[in-house]
Write a protein that holds these residues in place. Sequence first.
Motif, PDB file in Angstrom:
ATOM      1  N   ILE A   1       0.838  -1.194   0.000  1.00 16.79           N
ATOM      2  CA  ILE A   1       0.000   0.000   0.000  1.00 16.79           C
ATOM      3  C   ILE A   1       0.877   1.249   0.000  1.00 16.79           C
ATOM      4  O   ILE A   1       0.550   2.220  -0.664  1.00 16.79           O
ATOM      5  N   LEU A   2       1.977   1.203   0.732  1.00 21.16           N
ATOM      6  CA  LEU A   2       2.865   2.367   0.754  1.00 21.16           C
ATOM      7  C   LEU A   2       3.457   2.648  -0.614  1.00 21.16           C
ATOM      8  O   LEU A   2       3.575   3.803  -1.016  1.00 21.16           O
ATOM      9  N   ASP A   3       3.824   1.589  -1.331  1.00 22.50           N
ATOM     10  CA  ASP A   3       4.371   1.781  -2.675  1.00 22.50           C
ATOM     11  C   ASP A   3       3.353   2.429  -3.598  1.00 22.50           C
ATOM     12  O   ASP A   3       3.685   3.308  -4.388  1.00 22.50           O
ATOM     13  N   ILE A  25       8.341 -11.066 -15.417  1.00 22.29           N
ATOM     14  CA  ILE A  25       7.721 -12.089 -14.587  1.00 22.29           C
ATOM     15  C   ILE A  25       8.653 -13.294 -14.448  1.00 22.29           C
ATOM     16  O   ILE A  25       8.833 -13.836 -13.360  1.00 22.29           O
ATOM     17  N   GLY A  26       9.275 -13.685 -15.551  1.00 25.11           N
ATOM     18  CA  GLY A  26      10.212 -14.809 -15.525  1.00 25.11           C
ATOM     19  C   GLY A  26      11.396 -14.555 -14.603  1.00 25.11           C
ATOM     20  O   GLY A  26      11.813 -15.438 -13.843  1.00 25.11           O
ATOM     21  N   GLU A  27      11.938 -13.340 -14.641  1.00 24.11           N
ATOM     22  CA  GLU A  27      13.047 -12.973 -13.759  1.00 24.11           C
ATOM     23  C   GLU A  27      12.632 -13.093 -12.296  1.00 24.11           C
ATOM     24  O   GLU A  27      13.381 -13.603 -11.465  1.00 24.11           O
ATOM     25  N   CYS A  28      11.437 -12.612 -11.994  1.00 20.06           N
ATOM     26  CA  CYS A  28      10.937 -12.664 -10.617  1.00 20.06           C
ATOM     27  C   CYS A  28      10.748 -14.113 -10.163  1.00 20.06           C
ATOM     28  O   CYS A  28      11.115 -14.478  -9.036  1.00 20.06           O
ATOM     29  N   GLY A  50      -0.109 -13.628 -27.950  1.00 19.99           N
ATOM     30  CA  GLY A  50       0.115 -12.440 -28.771  1.00 19.99           C
ATOM     31  C   GLY A  50       0.502 -11.195 -27.993  1.00 19.99           C
ATOM     32  O   GLY A  50       0.702 -10.139 -28.577  1.00 19.99           O
ATOM     33  N   LEU A  51       0.605 -11.324 -26.665  1.00 14.80           N
ATOM     34  CA  LEU A  51       1.015 -10.165 -25.881  1.00 14.80           C
ATOM     35  C   LEU A  51       2.476  -9.871 -26.186  1.00 14.80           C
ATOM     36  O   LEU A  51       3.346 -10.711 -26.003  1.00 14.80           O
ATOM     37  N   GLY A  52       2.734  -8.708 -26.654  1.00 12.27           N
ATOM     38  CA  GLY A  52       4.109  -8.329 -26.973  1.00 12.27           C
ATOM     39  C   GLY A  52       4.652  -7.395 -25.924  1.00 12.27           C
ATOM     40  O   GLY A  52       4.237  -7.424 -24.767  1.00 12.27           O
ATOM     41  N   SER A  53       5.572  -6.564 -26.324  1.00 11.57           N
ATOM     42  CA  SER A  53       6.143  -5.622 -25.372  1.00 11.57           C
ATOM     43  C   SER A  53       5.151  -4.488 -25.122  1.00 11.57           C
ATOM     44  O   SER A  53       4.345  -4.131 -25.979  1.00 11.57           O
ATOM     45  N   LEU A  54       5.242  -3.956 -23.923  1.00 14.54           N
ATOM     46  CA  LEU A  54       4.365  -2.867 -23.496  1.00 14.54           C
ATOM     47  C   LEU A  54       5.218  -1.706 -23.030  1.00 14.54           C
ATOM     48  O   LEU A  54       6.371  -1.882 -22.637  1.00 14.54           O
ATOM     49  N   LEU A  55       4.648  -0.525 -23.028  1.00 12.92           N
ATOM     50  CA  LEU A  55       5.335   0.638 -22.489  1.00 12.92           C
ATOM     51  C   LEU A  55       5.073   0.671 -20.994  1.00 12.92           C
ATOM     52  O   LEU A  55       3.944   0.910 -20.547  1.00 12.92           O
ATOM     53  N   LEU A  56       6.112   0.371 -20.191  1.00  9.12           N
ATOM     54  CA  LEU A  56       5.949   0.295 -18.746  1.00  9.12           C
ATOM     55  C   LEU A  56       7.265   0.571 -18.042  1.00  9.12           C
ATOM     56  O   LEU A  56       8.314   0.572 -18.653  1.00  9.12           O
ATOM     57  N   ASP A  57       7.172   0.810 -16.754  1.00  8.72           N
ATOM     58  CA  ASP A  57       8.363   0.986 -15.935  1.00  8.72           C
ATOM     59  C   ASP A  57       8.751  -0.385 -15.403  1.00  8.72           C
ATOM     60  O   ASP A  57       8.067  -0.962 -14.566  1.00  8.72           O
ATOM     61  N   ARG A  58       9.828  -0.905 -15.908  1.00  9.66           N
ATOM     62  CA  ARG A  58      10.265  -2.270 -15.599  1.00  9.66           C
ATOM     63  C   ARG A  58      10.453  -2.495 -14.094  1.00  9.66           C
ATOM     64  O   ARG A  58      10.059  -3.505 -13.547  1.00  9.66           O
ATOM     65  N   ARG A  59      11.056  -1.540 -13.399  1.00  7.44           N
ATOM     66  CA  ARG A  59      11.321  -1.745 -11.967  1.00  7.44           C
ATOM     67  C   ARG A  59      10.040  -1.717 -11.146  1.00  7.44           C
ATOM     68  O   ARG A  59       9.929  -2.441 -10.154  1.00  7.44           O
ATOM     69  N   ILE A  60       9.058  -0.929 -11.571  1.00  3.48           N
ATOM     70  CA  ILE A  60       7.778  -0.897 -10.855  1.00  3.48           C
ATOM     71  C   ILE A  60       7.044  -2.215 -11.064  1.00  3.48           C
ATOM     72  O   ILE A  60       6.511  -2.801 -10.116  1.00  3.48           O
ATOM     73  N   ARG A  62       8.384  -5.045 -11.759  1.00 10.26           N
ATOM     74  CA  ARG A  62       9.148  -6.046 -10.999  1.00 10.26           C
ATOM     75  C   ARG A  62       8.763  -6.020  -9.522  1.00 10.26           C
ATOM     76  O   ARG A  62       8.560  -7.056  -8.905  1.00 10.26           O
ATOM     77  N   GLN A  63       8.650  -4.836  -8.949  1.00 14.80           N
ATOM     78  CA  GLN A  63       8.274  -4.715  -7.539  1.00 14.80           C
ATOM     79  C   GLN A  63       6.869  -5.255  -7.289  1.00 14.80           C
ATOM     80  O   GLN A  63       6.625  -5.957  -6.301  1.00 14.80           O
ATOM     81  N   ILE A  64       5.949  -4.971  -8.192  1.00 17.18           N
ATOM     82  CA  ILE A  64       4.571  -5.460  -8.061  1.00 17.18           C
ATOM     83  C   ILE A  64       4.551  -6.985  -8.092  1.00 17.18           C
ATOM     84  O   ILE A  64       3.941  -7.629  -7.241  1.00 17.18           O
ATOM     85  N   VAL A  65       5.237  -7.562  -9.077  1.00 16.77           N
ATOM     86  CA  VAL A  65       5.246  -9.022  -9.229  1.00 16.77           C
ATOM     87  C   VAL A  65       5.924  -9.683  -8.034  1.00 16.77           C
ATOM     88  O   VAL A  65       5.428 -10.678  -7.499  1.00 16.77           O
ATOM     89  N   LEU A  66       7.052  -9.122  -7.590  1.00 20.87           N
ATOM     90  CA  LEU A  66       7.739  -9.698  -6.423  1.00 20.87           C
ATOM     91  C   LEU A  66       6.868  -9.637  -5.173  1.00 20.87           C
ATOM     92  O   LEU A  66       6.823 -10.584  -4.385  1.00 20.87           O
ATOM     93  N   ASN A  67       6.163  -8.527  -4.974  1.00 23.55           N
ATOM     94  CA  ASN A  67       5.258  -8.419  -3.826  1.00 23.55           C
ATOM     95  C   ASN A  67       4.157  -9.468  -3.889  1.00 23.55           C
ATOM     96  O   ASN A  67       3.854 -10.129  -2.883  1.00 23.55           O
ATOM     97  N   LEU A  68       3.552  -9.618  -5.064  1.00 16.83           N
ATOM     98  CA  LEU A  68       2.481 -10.607  -5.211  1.00 16.83           C
ATOM     99  C   LEU A  68       2.996 -12.037  -4.989  1.00 16.83           C
ATOM    100  O   LEU A  68       2.362 -12.832  -4.272  1.00 16.83           O
ATOM    101  N   LEU A  69       4.133 -12.352  -5.571  1.00 15.40           N
ATOM    102  CA  LEU A  69       4.681 -13.710  -5.423  1.00 15.40           C
ATOM    103  C   LEU A  69       5.134 -13.976  -3.982  1.00 15.40           C
ATOM    104  O   LEU A  69       4.916 -15.069  -3.449  1.00 15.40           O
ATOM    105  N   SER A  70       5.734 -12.983  -3.346  1.00 15.91           N
ATOM    106  CA  SER A  70       6.154 -13.146  -1.955  1.00 15.91           C
ATOM    107  C   SER A  70       4.955 -13.383  -1.050  1.00 15.91           C
ATOM    108  O   SER A  70       4.985 -14.239  -0.162  1.00 15.91           O
ATOM    109  N   ASN A  71       3.890 -12.619  -1.274  1.00 23.41           N
ATOM    110  CA  ASN A  71       2.672 -12.823  -0.488  1.00 23.41           C
ATOM    111  C   ASN A  71       2.061 -14.190  -0.754  1.00 23.41           C
ATOM    112  O   ASN A  71       1.598 -14.857   0.170  1.00 23.41           O
ATOM    113  N   ALA A  72       2.078 -14.603  -1.989  1.00 18.38           N
ATOM    114  CA  ALA A  72       1.544 -15.935  -2.340  1.00 18.38           C
ATOM    115  C   ALA A  72       2.347 -17.020  -1.632  1.00 18.38           C
ATOM    116  O   ALA A  72       1.788 -18.014  -1.143  1.00 18.38           O
ATOM    117  N   MET A  73       3.645 -16.854  -1.556  1.00 17.45           N
ATOM    118  CA  MET A  73       4.499 -17.838  -0.916  1.00 17.45           C
ATOM    119  C   MET A  73       4.230 -17.897   0.593  1.00 17.45           C
ATOM    120  O   MET A  73       4.193 -18.967   1.178  1.00 17.45           O
TER     121      MET A  73
END
Length: 75
Positions: A1-3, A25-28, A50-60, A62-73
């Motif tokens: 929530i703080l992020d 996602i694979g890196e995470c 068919g999902l290709g590359s998107l315009l996004l902030d890679r580090r953000i 990454r942080q979202i995916v890591l938070n979700l996966l850590s919580n899932a774990m």
Amino acid sequence: ILDVSRLDSDAVPLRPERTDPRHVIGECLRGLEVGFARRDLTVETQVAPGLGSLLLDRRILRQIVLNLLSNAMKF
């Protein structure tokens, strides 16, 4: 929530770039695979065909995916 609050308040400057979210996602997943294996958990991913590359902030993303996966774990 703080992020999320920091992003909403523009406290974190965004650096959008063309990125394939599957790579992020694979890196995470690779970074957390030992933790999942220790807990005898498996992770499955599904990405829209068919999902290709998107315009996004890679580090953000990454942080979202890591938070979700850590919580899932944990839970």
